[in-house]
Design an enzyme around this catalytic site. Structure first.
Site, mmCIF file in Angstrom:
data_model
loop_
_atom_site.group_PDB
_atom_site.id
_atom_site.type_symbol
_atom_site.label_atom_id
_atom_site.label_comp_id
_atom_site.label_asym_id
_atom_site.label_seq_id
_atom_site.Cartn_x
_atom_site.Cartn_y
_atom_site.Cartn_z
ATOM 1 N N ASP A 244 15.887 17.170 102.645
ATOM 2 C CA ASP A 244 15.611 16.004 101.772
ATOM 3 C C ASP A 244 14.128 16.016 101.431
ATOM 4 O O ASP A 244 13.331 16.692 102.089
ATOM 5 C CB ASP A 244 15.979 14.686 102.478
ATOM 6 C CG ASP A 244 15.785 13.476 101.553
ATOM 7 O OD1 ASP A 244 16.096 13.590 100.345
ATOM 8 O OD2 ASP A 244 15.312 12.427 102.013
ATOM 9 N N SER A 245 13.780 15.226 100.415
ATOM 10 C CA SER A 245 12.361 15.094 100.065
ATOM 11 C C SER A 245 11.593 14.397 101.190
ATOM 12 O O SER A 245 10.376 14.525 101.271
ATOM 13 C CB SER A 245 12.231 14.283 98.783
ATOM 14 O OG SER A 245 12.762 12.986 98.999
ATOM 15 N N CYS B 99 20.057 15.109 99.590
ATOM 16 C CA CYS B 99 19.183 14.476 98.600
ATOM 17 C C CYS B 99 19.956 14.463 97.285
ATOM 18 O O CYS B 99 20.267 15.524 96.734
ATOM 19 C CB CYS B 99 17.914 15.318 98.469
ATOM 20 S SG CYS B 99 16.807 14.746 97.181
ATOM 21 N N GLU C 250 9.330 5.358 102.576
ATOM 22 C CA GLU C 250 8.490 6.432 103.147
ATOM 23 C C GLU C 250 7.215 5.852 103.760
ATOM 24 O O GLU C 250 6.725 6.349 104.763
ATOM 25 C CB GLU C 250 8.128 7.472 102.072
ATOM 26 C CG GLU C 250 9.295 8.351 101.641
ATOM 27 C CD GLU C 250 9.705 9.391 102.685
ATOM 28 O OE1 GLU C 250 8.844 9.950 103.370
ATOM 29 O OE2 GLU C 250 10.928 9.624 102.822
ATOM 30 N N CYS D 200 21.422 7.476 96.782
ATOM 31 C CA CYS D 200 20.175 8.094 97.261
ATOM 32 C C CYS D 200 20.256 7.989 98.771
ATOM 33 O O CYS D 200 20.596 6.919 99.304
ATOM 34 C CB CYS D 200 18.967 7.333 96.737
ATOM 35 S SG CYS D 200 17.414 7.788 97.554
ATOM 36 N N HIS E 148 18.116 7.724 100.956
ATOM 37 C CA HIS E 148 17.215 6.739 101.573
ATOM 38 C C HIS E 148 17.868 5.350 101.632
ATOM 39 O O HIS E 148 17.502 4.534 102.469
ATOM 40 C CB HIS E 148 15.914 6.601 100.766
ATOM 41 C CG HIS E 148 14.912 7.689 100.999
ATOM 42 N ND1 HIS E 148 15.089 8.968 100.525
ATOM 43 C CD2 HIS E 148 13.713 7.684 101.652
ATOM 44 C CE1 HIS E 148 14.027 9.701 100.865
ATOM 45 N NE2 HIS E 148 13.185 8.943 101.548
HETATM 46 N N1 DGL Z 1 16.693 10.744 99.289
HETATM 47 C C1 DGL Z 1 16.646 11.360 98.025
HETATM 48 C C2 DGL Z 1 17.877 11.128 97.213
HETATM 49 O O1 DGL Z 1 18.949 11.064 97.801
HETATM 50 C C3 DGL Z 1 15.353 11.528 97.333
HETATM 51 C C4 DGL Z 1 14.575 10.397 96.923
HETATM 52 C C5 DGL Z 1 13.263 10.777 96.281
HETATM 53 O O2 DGL Z 1 12.560 11.645 96.799
HETATM 54 O O3 DGL Z 1 12.941 10.165 95.251
HETATM 55 O O4 DGL Z 1 17.849 11.038 96.021
#
Ligand code: DGL
Length: 270
Positions: A7-8, A70, A162, A194, A196
């Site tokens: 993931d990012s 992600c 984050e 997402c 997150h």
């Molecule tokens: N958690 C990620 C997703 O599912 C990335 C969010 C991001 O870096 O903007 O999209």
């Protein structure tokens, strides 16, 4: 044997936690590209370049199979990677398809024509890049007809998570849900598109109301990975150790991860 999870940043830990619980004997190598998060405000080329660099690093760790935990990378880069970049002996799986299969009441690999499904009004909450890609609507259209999808790009939520600013993250969730409800007053289901966002699941549910079914990906991806590994045990790779890698500051990322998972997680520099 080890499987890569990418993931990012911290969001993919929601998926990692579920796959670790489902497959306790499998070592996982988690890669957080924290130095470049968030991805959701980047363009598709940028996301492709960052994602391929991260996945290559996971291959170097002995992972032949990598989960893109992600949605932004799955939406903006995965198809291009599958078309021309992934070597024959490696696999990269995204997080969209298991979710859409659950929403459209399909079993894995059911490629029958699209059909009517029970849910007709779906709210999609995702990053700006995921919404812009329309990947969710495309995958849904392969499987279901007559589903109205209203997408809300949730700017700022990933940055707040984050940074550990949960008060800001909650305020942003409420304002994005309000914006969605102005466009679709009565969604039947909401997709947290997402990885997150499950960290904010309570805030989403509260703002949406108890009658809205909220779908998130972690458990669905874990089921689908277990099923995949049953059918392809050879994809377990040569790695033997669970590790956590980040391109960011390992101390800061470890603190955030330990808070989210409520257990000690120690990241090392990628
Ligand atoms: N958690 C990620 C997703 O599912 C990335 C969010 C991001 O870096 O903007 O999209």
């Amino acid at each position: 044997m080890a499987v890569g999870v990418f993931d990012s940043g911290l969001g993919g830990l929601t998926v990692l936690d579920a796959v670790q619980k489902k497959l306790p004997e499998v070592p996982f190598v988690y890669f957080a590209d924290s130095a470049h998060a968030p991805y959701g405000v980047r363009n598709a080329d940028d996301i492709y370049n960052l994602t391929t660099a991260a996945v290559s690093r996971l291959w170097d760790e002995g992972c032949d199979l990598v989960i893109l935990a992600c949605n932004t990378a799955s939406a903006a880069a995965l198809r291009r990677m599958q078309e021309s970049w992934i070597p024959r002996d490696k696999r990269v799986l995204g997080v969209f398809v298991p979710l859409i299969e659950a929403l459209t009441e399909r079993k894995w690999g059911d490629n029958s024509p699209p059909r009517e499904v029970a849910i007709k009004h779906v709210a999609l909450f995702a990053t700006p890049a995921t919404v812009a890609s329309r990947a969710f609507q495309r995958e849904l259209a392969f499987r279901a007809i007559g589903v109205d999808v209203e997408a809300q790009a949730c700017g700022g939520v990933v940055d707040a998570i984050e940074d550990g600013d949960m008060i800001l993250a909650e305020a942003l969730v409420r304002s994005h849900v309000d914006a969605l409800k102005r466009k679709m007053p009565e969604p039947e289901a909401a997709i947290l598109g997402c990885t997150h966002y499950p960290i904010m699941a309570d805030a989403f549910q509260e703002a949406l109301g108890p009658e809205v079914a909220v779908y998130s990906q972690a458990n669905l991806v874990a089921e689908s990975l277990a099923d995949y590994l049953d059918r392809h045990p050879g994809m377990l790779g040569a790695g033997t150790e669970t590790k956590y890698l980040t391109t960011g500051n390992p101390v800061k990322v470890s603190t955030g991860a330990t808070r989210f998972l409520r257990r000690q997680v120690t990241f090392e520099q990628a």
